[in-house]
Motif scaffolding. Structure first.
Motif, short mmCIF file in Angstrom:
data_model
loop_
_atom_site.label_atom_id
_atom_site.label_comp_id
_atom_site.label_asym_id
_atom_site.label_seq_id
_atom_site.Cartn_x
_atom_site.Cartn_y
_atom_site.Cartn_z
N MET A 226 0.85 -1.18 0.00
CA MET A 226 0.00 0.00 0.00
C MET A 226 0.88 1.23 0.00
O MET A 226 1.95 1.23 0.62
CB MET A 226 -0.89 -0.01 1.24
N VAL A 227 0.44 2.29 -0.70
CA VAL A 227 1.11 3.58 -0.66
C VAL A 227 0.06 4.62 -0.32
O VAL A 227 -1.01 4.67 -0.93
CB VAL A 227 1.77 3.94 -2.01
N MET A 228 0.37 5.44 0.69
CA MET A 228 -0.53 6.53 1.07
C MET A 228 0.31 7.76 1.38
O MET A 228 1.51 7.65 1.62
CB MET A 228 -1.38 6.15 2.29
N LYS B 148 2.18 -4.47 3.79
CA LYS B 148 3.31 -3.54 3.83
C LYS B 148 2.82 -2.17 3.37
O LYS B 148 2.27 -2.03 2.28
CB LYS B 148 4.43 -4.03 2.92
N VAL B 149 2.99 -1.15 4.22
CA VAL B 149 2.47 0.19 3.95
C VAL B 149 3.62 1.18 3.82
O VAL B 149 4.45 1.31 4.74
CB VAL B 149 1.51 0.66 5.06
N ARG C 260 4.40 -0.46 11.59
CA ARG C 260 3.45 -0.85 10.54
C ARG C 260 3.73 -0.16 9.21
O ARG C 260 3.15 -0.53 8.20
CB ARG C 260 2.02 -0.53 10.98
N ILE C 261 4.60 0.84 9.22
CA ILE C 261 4.83 1.62 8.00
C ILE C 261 6.32 1.77 7.70
O ILE C 261 7.17 1.55 8.56
CB ILE C 261 4.22 3.04 8.11
N GLU C 262 6.58 2.14 6.46
CA GLU C 262 7.91 2.58 6.04
C GLU C 262 7.72 3.93 5.38
O GLU C 262 6.88 4.09 4.49
CB GLU C 262 8.50 1.58 5.04
N VAL D 237 -0.91 -3.12 -5.58
CA VAL D 237 -0.63 -2.00 -4.68
C VAL D 237 -1.89 -1.15 -4.51
O VAL D 237 -2.46 -0.67 -5.49
CB VAL D 237 0.52 -1.13 -5.25
N TYR D 238 -2.29 -0.99 -3.26
CA TYR D 238 -3.42 -0.14 -2.90
C TYR D 238 -2.87 1.28 -2.76
O TYR D 238 -1.98 1.52 -1.96
CB TYR D 238 -4.00 -0.65 -1.59
#
Length: 185
Positions: free
Chosen positions: A55-57, A77-78, A91-93, A113-114
């Protein structure tokens, strides 16, 4: 922009007038009362998340989601795009640029990928990095807020795949991105 063999997907709720949040990032109109809010299970969020491996935000989206208390992404994986965020959240990178995010996705073997958050979705769309858009329009007009879409470098052609009406009157449509603005086809 070059990328690996992954596909970018958008799955997002919005008001009928195209807003994804109020100007102050409040989502009260989206979550609503239980009687008029669309059930995430009915909307297919769990099924969607089973497809997703990365996921990418953006930073704003991370801040909003992090305030929920419950992390809705499980072990996915965020990556959070931010030039300023310092975080020890396991929980993130944090990634500092689109180029860095794309390298991490490629190196991490991403397949689906979300992509979430207005600015991030617009950036990925403009670069031709989105394959599908699942848009759930909640039956409310909020008038002023943060729009999902803005200007694009060229028309982005979509092919309609499915539309369904959810409990509470929300309408969910799924589109495949079929042509330019960077082109995923």
């Amino acid at each position: 922009m070059q990328r690996g063999k992954w596909q970018g997907h958008v799955f997002i709720g919005m008001s009928v007038d195209g807003m994804i949040a109020r100007t102050d990032d409040d989502l009260d109109w989206l979550t609503g009362s239980p009687s008029d809010a669309a059930d995430p299970e009915e909307a297919g969020f769990s099924d969607f998340m089973q497809l997703v491996d990365h996921m990418v935000m953006g930073r704003s989206t991370y801040d909003i989601v992090n305030s929920f208390g419950e992390w809705p992404y499980g072990d996915t994986k965020v990556l959070v795009l931010s030039t300023t965020l310092e975080s020890d959240d396991p929980r993130i990178e944090v990634v500092r640029s689109l180029t860095e995010a794309l390298a991490r996705l490629d190196d991490g073997g991403a397949r689906h990928v979300y992509v979430d958050g207005g600015r991030t979705v617009r950036t990925f769309l403009a670069e031709g990095l989105i394959s599908t858009l699942t848009l759930t329009r909640v039956p409310v007009l909020i008038g002023d807020g943060k729009p999902l879409f803005g200007s694009v470098p060229a028309d982005i052609q979509l092919t309609h795949e499915e539309t369904k009406v959810l409990t509470g009157g929300a309408v969910q449509s799924r589109y495949r991105v079929t042509g330019p603005a960077g082109s995923t086809s």
